[in-house]
Design a protein around this motif. Structure first.
Motif, short mmCIF file in Angstrom:
data_model
loop_
_atom_site.label_atom_id
_atom_site.label_comp_id
_atom_site.label_asym_id
_atom_site.label_seq_id
_atom_site.Cartn_x
_atom_site.Cartn_y
_atom_site.Cartn_z
N GLN A 20 0.82 -1.20 0.00
CA GLN A 20 0.00 0.00 0.00
C GLN A 20 0.86 1.26 0.00
N ALA A 21 1.96 1.23 0.69
CA ALA A 21 2.84 2.40 0.75
C ALA A 21 3.44 2.70 -0.61
N GLN A 22 3.54 1.68 -1.45
CA GLN A 22 4.15 1.87 -2.75
C GLN A 22 3.13 2.17 -3.85
N GLU A 23 1.85 2.18 -3.51
CA GLU A 23 0.85 2.55 -4.49
C GLU A 23 0.76 4.07 -4.60
N VAL A 24 0.61 4.56 -5.83
CA VAL A 24 0.60 5.99 -6.09
C VAL A 24 -0.60 6.33 -6.96
N THR A 25 -1.32 7.37 -6.57
CA THR A 25 -2.38 7.91 -7.42
C THR A 25 -1.98 9.33 -7.82
N LEU A 26 -1.84 9.54 -9.10
CA LEU A 26 -1.41 10.82 -9.64
C LEU A 26 -2.61 11.56 -10.23
N ARG A 27 -2.66 12.86 -10.02
CA ARG A 27 -3.73 13.69 -10.59
C ARG A 27 -3.21 14.35 -11.87
N LEU A 28 -3.89 14.08 -12.97
CA LEU A 28 -3.51 14.66 -14.26
C LEU A 28 -4.57 15.65 -14.70
N SER A 29 -4.15 16.87 -14.96
CA SER A 29 -5.08 17.92 -15.38
C SER A 29 -4.83 18.31 -16.83
N HIS A 30 -5.92 18.47 -17.58
CA HIS A 30 -5.81 19.07 -18.91
C HIS A 30 -7.03 19.94 -19.17
N LEU A 247 8.85 2.66 -9.06
CA LEU A 247 7.77 3.33 -9.78
C LEU A 247 8.28 4.53 -10.58
N ARG A 248 9.29 5.20 -10.04
CA ARG A 248 9.93 6.28 -10.83
C ARG A 248 10.50 5.72 -12.12
N ALA A 249 11.10 4.55 -12.04
CA ALA A 249 11.69 3.93 -13.24
C ALA A 249 10.61 3.61 -14.27
N ILE A 250 9.46 3.15 -13.81
CA ILE A 250 8.36 2.87 -14.73
C ILE A 250 7.86 4.17 -15.37
N LEU A 251 7.75 5.23 -14.57
CA LEU A 251 7.34 6.52 -15.13
C LEU A 251 8.37 7.03 -16.14
N ASP A 252 9.65 6.85 -15.83
CA ASP A 252 10.71 7.24 -16.77
C ASP A 252 10.55 6.50 -18.10
N ASP A 253 10.17 5.24 -18.03
CA ASP A 253 9.99 4.44 -19.24
C ASP A 253 8.82 4.93 -20.08
N HIS A 254 7.96 5.75 -19.48
CA HIS A 254 6.82 6.32 -20.19
C HIS A 254 7.03 7.80 -20.52
#
Length: 334
Positions: A20-30, A247-254
Motif C-alpha cells: 500500500q505504501a508503494q501505491e501511487v495515485t497521480l492527478r492529471l489535469s488538462h 515506480l519512478r523507473a516505470i514513469l521514466d519508461d513512459h
C-alpha cells in the motif's frame, strides 16, 4: 491463537502495508473536453500502460476541461503541485520559454508523429534548464494546422486587416507581422470568438474545427501543412521525487521519445481526417497554394526565425540546427 499464526498474520500485514505504501495515485489535469482524441487516444492509453507496467500500483485520476485551472495556467499548476501531471501548451505564455518556441515557427515539422519524437529528442536536454522546475515527460504536437476563415485566405497579404485567433504566441507574432490582429484565447474559447465576430479566422488543425464546433463558422481553408502547436506532459518534481524508485523507473519508461511518438499517433490521424471530411461535405472550400505562393508564406515567416535567433542569443544556430537534424532523422522536416 498460536504463536505461529500470530507471526503469519503479522507478516501478511507487513507485506500489505508495504504494498500500500508503494501505491501511487497521480492527478492529471488538462483543458480539453474528455471526448477529445488527446484524452481518448493519447492520455488514456498512456495511463493504461502505466497501470499494466506497475501491476496496478500507479493509478492516474484525470481532471479534464479546465476543472483544476485555466489552460494557460497548466505549467504553473505542475510546478506548484496543484496537479501532479499537466497537459501544457507553453505557447499560451508569450516569451516564457524562448528556446521551445522554435517548434511553433511555421514550415519546420510536416507531420506530428515523427515530429513528436524529434521534438522530444531535441528538447528533453534543454528542458532541464528552460523548464527546470518541472519534469519534462511527453511532447505532443498536433497534425500540422493552417488558416480557417470566414473569407478566403490565399496569400500573406490576405491576413492584413483581419482579426485572427492564433494557436500560440509565435503565430500571434506572425499574424501581427502580416498586418492582422491576434485574438488570443485558448482553444476551448475559440468557437465563441469566431461566432461572435471577435475573430475572422483561426489557426487550427483540421479536425479540431469539428471537435470545437467551428465548422459552421469557417468555410474557407488554406490547404497546406503550415504550423504545429506542441503541447507537453509535465510532472511535478516533488511528486516524482517522492515516488518509490521502482515506480519512478516505470514513469521514466513512459517519458521517452518513443512514447512521445506513440502518444501523438492517434491525435495526428484524427486531425488529418478532418480535411477529407470537409472535402466530402461539399460545404467547405479548400485552397491549395501554388509553389510561388508557398514561397511567399515561407518568406513571410523568415522574420520569426531571425527574431528567435536574436532572442536565444549565442547558442541559437547550434540549437536551430539540432532541431532541424532531429526532424530530418525522423522524416518530418517540411
Amino acid at each position: 491463537m498460536s504463536t505461529r499464526t500470530i507471526a503469519a498474520i503479522a507478516a501478511t500485514l507487513c507485506i500489505t502495508g508495504t504494498a500500500q505504501a508503494q501505491e501511487v495515485t497521480l492527478r492529471l489535469s488538462h483543458w480539453l473536453p474528455p471526448t477529445h482524441p488527446v484524452h481518448t487516444l493519447g492520455i488514456e492509453p498512456w495511463i493504461q500502460s502505466l497501470s499494466e507496467a506497475s501491476d496496478g500500483r500507479i493509478a492516474v485520476q484525470v481532471f479534464p476541461a479546465q476543472q483544476l485551472g485555466a489552460a494557460p495556467d497548466h505549467y504553473d499548476m505542475a510546478r506548484d503541485g496543484i496537479a501532479d501531471i499537466t497537459y501544457t501548451n507553453p505557447g499560451y505564455q508569450a516569451g516564457r520559454f524562448p528556446i521551445y518556441s522554435l517548434v511553433e515557427i511555421p514550415f519546420h515539422a510536416n507531420n506530428a508523429v515523427g515530429g513528436a519524437q524529434a521534438m522530444h529528442e531535441w528538447y528533453a536536454p534543454i528542458a532541464e534548464t528552460e523548464m527546470s522546475d518541472v519534469k519534462f515527460c511527453i511532447a505532443n504536437p498536433h497534425d500540422p494546422g493552417t488558416f480557417h476563415s470566414k473569407n478566403p485566405i490565399k496569400v500573406p497579404a490576405d491576413v492584413s486587416g483581419l482579426n485572427v485567433r492564433p494557436a500560440h504566441a509565435t503565430m500571434a507574432r506572425f499574424i501581427s507581422g502580416l498586418g492582422g490582429g491576434p485574438v488570443q484565447v485558448p482553444a476551448p474559447e475559440a468557437r465563441e470568438a469566431i461566432a461572435n465576430g471577435t475573430a475572422d479566422a483561426i489557426t487550427f488543425p483540421w479536425n479540431s474545427i469539428y471537435i470545437f464546433g467551428i465548422d459552421s463558422e469557417t468555410k474557407y481553408h488554406l490547404d497546406m501543412p503550415f504550423y504545429i502547436s506542441a503541447q507537453l506532459l509535465l510532472i511535478n518534481k516533488d511528486t516524482y521525487n517522492g515516488m518509490p524508485e521502482d515506480l519512478r523507473a516505470i514513469l521514466d519508461d513512459h517519458c521517452t521519445p518513443e512514447w512521445s511518438r506513440k502518444f501523438s499517433e492517434g491525435w495526428a490521424e484524427n486531425e488529418a481526417s478532418g480535411r477529407q471530411k470537409m472535402i466530402d461535405s461539399g460545404e467547405h472550400t479548400l485552397y491549395e497554394p501554388t509553389e510561388e505562393e508557398v514561397q511567399m508564406w515561407r518568406d513571410a515567416a523568415q522574420p520569426l526565425i531571425d527574431q528567435w535567433k536574436t532572442d536565444v542569443g549565442a547558442d541559437a544556430e547550434t540549437l536551430y540546427q539540432g532541431y532541424v537534424e532531429a526532424l530530418e532523422r525522423h522524416d518530418s522536416r517540411f
